[in-house]
Design an enzyme around this catalytic site. Sequence first.
Site, PDB file in Angstrom:
ATOM      1  N   CYS A 106       2.551  13.100  -3.554  1.00 22.23           N
ATOM      2  CA  CYS A 106       4.044  13.744  -4.015  1.00 22.23           C
ATOM      3  C   CYS A 106       3.810  14.757  -5.119  1.00 22.23           C
ATOM      4  O   CYS A 106       4.510  15.519  -5.045  1.00 22.23           O
ATOM      5  CB  CYS A 106       4.638  12.402  -4.729  1.00 22.23           C
ATOM      6  SG  CYS A 106       5.578  11.202  -3.570  1.00 22.23           S
ATOM      7  N   ASP A 162      -7.460  19.736   3.748  1.00 16.90           N
ATOM      8  CA  ASP A 162      -7.886  18.534   3.122  1.00 16.90           C
ATOM      9  C   ASP A 162      -9.077  18.983   1.941  1.00 16.90           C
ATOM     10  O   ASP A 162      -9.787  19.816   2.295  1.00 16.90           O
ATOM     11  CB  ASP A 162      -8.619  17.563   4.264  1.00 16.90           C
ATOM     12  CG  ASP A 162      -9.118  16.347   3.808  1.00 16.90           C
ATOM     13  OD1 ASP A 162      -8.559  15.313   4.256  1.00 16.90           O
ATOM     14  OD2 ASP A 162      -9.479  16.249   2.800  1.00 16.90           O
ATOM     15  N   HIS A 190       8.305  10.472  -0.005  1.00 19.37           N
ATOM     16  CA  HIS A 190       7.109   9.333  -0.026  1.00 19.37           C
ATOM     17  C   HIS A 190       7.435   8.421   0.878  1.00 19.37           C
ATOM     18  O   HIS A 190       8.327   7.469   0.735  1.00 19.37           O
ATOM     19  CB  HIS A 190       7.021   8.729  -1.540  1.00 19.37           C
ATOM     20  CG  HIS A 190       5.952   7.739  -1.561  1.00 19.37           C
ATOM     21  ND1 HIS A 190       4.834   8.068  -2.198  1.00 19.37           N
ATOM     22  CD2 HIS A 190       5.897   6.525  -1.303  1.00 19.37           C
ATOM     23  CE1 HIS A 190       4.076   7.047  -1.918  1.00 19.37           C
ATOM     24  NE2 HIS A 190       4.592   6.175  -1.509  1.00 19.37           N
ATOM     25  N   ASN A 202      -4.880   7.333   9.259  1.00 20.95           N
ATOM     26  CA  ASN A 202      -5.600   5.846   8.767  1.00 20.95           C
ATOM     27  C   ASN A 202      -4.372   5.119   8.091  1.00 20.95           C
ATOM     28  O   ASN A 202      -4.019   5.372   7.083  1.00 20.95           O
ATOM     29  CB  ASN A 202      -6.559   6.256   7.644  1.00 20.95           C
ATOM     30  CG  ASN A 202      -7.785   7.192   8.264  1.00 20.95           C
ATOM     31  OD1 ASN A 202      -8.245   6.987   9.446  1.00 20.95           O
ATOM     32  ND2 ASN A 202      -8.128   8.022   7.396  1.00 20.95           N
ATOM     33  N   GLY A 260      -8.873   2.535   6.400  1.00 24.00           N
ATOM     34  CA  GLY A 260      -9.428   3.580   5.720  1.00 24.00           C
ATOM     35  C   GLY A 260      -8.144   4.498   4.969  1.00 24.00           C
ATOM     36  O   GLY A 260      -8.664   5.762   4.507  1.00 24.00           O
ATOM     37  N   THR A 265      -6.669   5.808   1.920  1.00 23.53           N
ATOM     38  CA  THR A 265      -6.927   5.963   0.483  1.00 23.53           C
ATOM     39  C   THR A 265      -5.849   6.259  -0.251  1.00 23.53           C
ATOM     40  O   THR A 265      -5.765   6.158  -1.542  1.00 23.53           O
ATOM     41  CB  THR A 265      -8.298   6.750   0.254  1.00 23.53           C
ATOM     42  OG1 THR A 265      -8.239   8.110   0.802  1.00 23.53           O
ATOM     43  CG2 THR A 265      -9.525   6.323   0.775  1.00 23.53           C
ATOM     44  N   HIS A 302       0.454   7.290   0.964  1.00 19.42           N
ATOM     45  CA  HIS A 302       1.498   8.032   1.101  1.00 19.42           C
ATOM     46  C   HIS A 302       1.152   8.953   2.491  1.00 19.42           C
ATOM     47  O   HIS A 302       0.018   9.384   2.874  1.00 19.42           O
ATOM     48  CB  HIS A 302       1.619   9.328   0.232  1.00 19.42           C
ATOM     49  CG  HIS A 302       2.757  10.654   0.480  1.00 19.42           C
ATOM     50  ND1 HIS A 302       3.495  10.939  -0.484  1.00 19.42           N
ATOM     51  CD2 HIS A 302       3.072  11.167   1.541  1.00 19.42           C
ATOM     52  CE1 HIS A 302       4.154  11.783  -0.126  1.00 19.42           C
ATOM     53  NE2 HIS A 302       4.124  11.936   1.217  1.00 19.42           N
ATOM     54  N   HIS A 358       0.048  10.612   5.597  1.00 17.86           N
ATOM     55  CA  HIS A 358      -0.442  12.043   5.910  1.00 17.86           C
ATOM     56  C   HIS A 358      -1.257  11.866   7.286  1.00 17.86           C
ATOM     57  O   HIS A 358      -1.858  11.034   7.682  1.00 17.86           O
ATOM     58  CB  HIS A 358      -1.530  12.431   4.960  1.00 17.86           C
ATOM     59  CG  HIS A 358      -2.676  11.316   4.375  1.00 17.86           C
ATOM     60  ND1 HIS A 358      -2.300  10.184   3.762  1.00 17.86           N
ATOM     61  CD2 HIS A 358      -3.852  11.291   4.836  1.00 17.86           C
ATOM     62  CE1 HIS A 358      -3.488   9.581   3.489  1.00 17.86           C
ATOM     63  NE2 HIS A 358      -4.355  10.280   4.138  1.00 17.86           N
ATOM     64  N   HIS A 395      -3.937  13.633   9.674  1.00 24.97           N
ATOM     65  CA  HIS A 395      -5.125  14.464   9.828  1.00 24.97           C
ATOM     66  C   HIS A 395      -5.318  15.365  11.272  1.00 24.97           C
ATOM     67  O   HIS A 395      -4.820  14.823  12.310  1.00 24.97           O
ATOM     68  CB  HIS A 395      -6.333  13.624   9.801  1.00 24.97           C
ATOM     69  CG  HIS A 395      -6.701  12.947   8.467  1.00 24.97           C
ATOM     70  ND1 HIS A 395      -7.404  13.420   7.599  1.00 24.97           N
ATOM     71  CD2 HIS A 395      -6.050  11.649   8.025  1.00 24.97           C
ATOM     72  CE1 HIS A 395      -7.498  12.648   6.526  1.00 24.97           C
ATOM     73  NE2 HIS A 395      -6.507  11.716   6.851  1.00 24.97           N
TER      74      HIS A 395
HETATM   75 ZN   LIG Z   1       3.842   9.926  -2.392  1.00 23.73          ZN
END
Ligand SMILES: [Zn+2]
Length: 137
Positions: free
Chosen positions: A7, A30, A46, A86, A92, A94, A97, A99, A101
């Site tokens: 965020c 990343d 979010h 993930n 995995g 971490t 939020h 995301h 890849h």
């Molecule tokens: Zn967030």
Amino acid sequence: MKDCIFCKITQGEIKSYIVKESPNFLAVLDIHPHSPGHTLVIPKEHFVNLKELKLELAEEFIKMIQEIMILLEKVFMTNDFTLGINEGPLAGQTVSHLHFHIMPRFKNDRGGSIHSVVYNPPQESLEVIYQRIKNES
Ligand SMILES: [Zn+2]
């Protein structure tokens, strides 16, 4: 959401390498890249995971992923990618939020296919598993 690093990135409170921006998504490099051009597509709002993503944002999300892939193909001269999410800590995740890849792949890059992420074959037969799923749907 307070204390969420993604965020803060999408709101510009934390500096990031922004590759592309759309009304509801940001694509950033990343900070711990697993391959050259490893990019994350992050919704500005979010959402913890893909199930929470508003369906009206799905097309924009996929479009952003496709545009980043086309861009990375040109820059890194590869047509191959590992793509994924993930979803949850056991997988995995971490940062809680959503995301996505996008990892460009290269010959001899020492990576495997997505099958190499987990190997936990079921003890039950496929028929039993199929029936469990069908009974719930
Ligand atoms: Zn967030």
